[in-house]
Design an enzyme around this catalytic site. Structure first.
Site, PDB file in Angstrom:
ATOM      1  N   HIS A  65      38.506  49.701  41.685  1.00 52.80           N
ATOM      2  CA  HIS A  65      39.421  50.586  42.418  1.00 52.80           C
ATOM      3  C   HIS A  65      39.697  50.092  43.832  1.00 52.80           C
ATOM      4  O   HIS A  65      40.518  50.669  44.548  1.00 52.80           O
ATOM      5  CB  HIS A  65      38.902  52.031  42.429  1.00 52.80           C
ATOM      6  N   ASP A 109      34.463  50.304  36.314  1.00 54.18           N
ATOM      7  CA  ASP A 109      34.911  50.105  37.697  1.00 54.18           C
ATOM      8  C   ASP A 109      34.241  48.872  38.299  1.00 54.18           C
ATOM      9  O   ASP A 109      33.312  48.971  39.104  1.00 54.18           O
ATOM     10  CB  ASP A 109      34.587  51.360  38.512  1.00 54.18           C
ATOM     11  N   SER A 204      32.760  51.518  49.023  1.00 57.17           N
ATOM     12  CA  SER A 204      33.014  51.189  47.627  1.00 57.17           C
ATOM     13  C   SER A 204      32.794  49.707  47.374  1.00 57.17           C
ATOM     14  O   SER A 204      33.123  48.874  48.203  1.00 57.17           O
ATOM     15  CB  SER A 204      34.464  51.524  47.246  1.00 57.17           C
TER      16      SER A 204
END
Length: 248
Positions: A65, A109, A204
């Site tokens: 992402h 992910d 992230s």
């Protein structure tokens, strides 16, 4: 011992950048030589930031992402706002998100970044080893996450220096209760459900490090008051990682 505070990019990470890390403690400069700071630009032209980690001289592993335009990777950084002699800034030649990545559900992910040139190994720049195919972490194991970002929920600016926090591996059921799409096959549940301290928008793509190996990739969570959070399970994706690094 200082309390374990929030460090992750876990609040709405699939729609947000990686600007915020809450708490933790500053690490010794360049003691995490595998850490990567990823800069990019989204479709609206806004700057976005993610974490990642060097797994080979010309490959960085991060979250799918985090994919955006004009991606560059900074290696060897402690203070990302300073021009440190240890820093190596390398453009991304190709982003390779997992083909089964589902942005809505946050599954698969994981993404490889092929660098335009190989990183030069120094004391401040070295790859992080991946676990063996049969390796596992179990509930109660203590791991760590590192990244750059805010040091408190009310802070208006992010910390420029690399910080780290400890997390405890949880039973898969703890995350399954929060997210119906959670899969124990492809994900790891980590945090501390007894403490209101973990998921929040932050770094992230950074590594979940256990016994000096990258067992997970920071993926998502729910909000600033609920813990634990979800990490992509690296072991499950080892064949995909190996195949793609050999092809490029």
């Amino acid at each position: 011992m200082p309390p374990i505070l929030i460090l992750l990019t876990l609040l709405l990470p699939l729609r947000a950048g990686a600007e915020e890390i809450i708490g933790g403690h500053e690490v010794k400069p360049h003691s995490r030589p595998y850490m990567a700071f990823i800069k990019s630009v989204d479709i609206e032209g806004k700057k976005k930031y993610c974490g990642g980690f060097l797994v080979q001289d010309d490959f960085v592993l991060t979250a799918a992402h985090c994919r955006n335009r004009s991606m560059t990777v900074t290696l060897g950084a402690h203070n990302i706002k300073a021009k440190e002699e240890t820093q190596q800034i390398i453009p991304v030649a190709k982003a390779i998100p997992h083909p089964a990545f589902n942005r809505k559900h946050g599954t698969n992910d994981i993404m490889l970044l092929k660098l335009e040139s190989k990183a030069k190994r120094t004391k401040a720049v070295r790859p992080l080893k991946l676990p063996r195919p049969n390796a596992r972490v179990k509930p109660g194991d203590v791991c760590s996450v590192a990244g750059w970002g805010k040091t408190s929920i009310n802070a208006t600016k992010a910390s420029a220096r690399l910080r780290e926090a400890q997390l405890i591996i949880q039973e898969d059921e703890e995350c399954k209760k929060l997210w119906y799409t959670y899969s124990k096959t492809t994900q790891i549940c980590a945090g501390d459900p007894k403490k209101v301290q973990a998921p929040y928008e932050g770094e992230s793509g950074g590594p979940l490090v256990c016994d000096n190996l990258a067992y997970g990739v920071v993926s998502y969570g729910i909000n600033r008051t609920i813990t634990p959070g979800v990490f992509t399970k690296v072991v499950h994706f080892l064949p995909w990682i190996s195949t793609n690094m050999k092809l490029l």
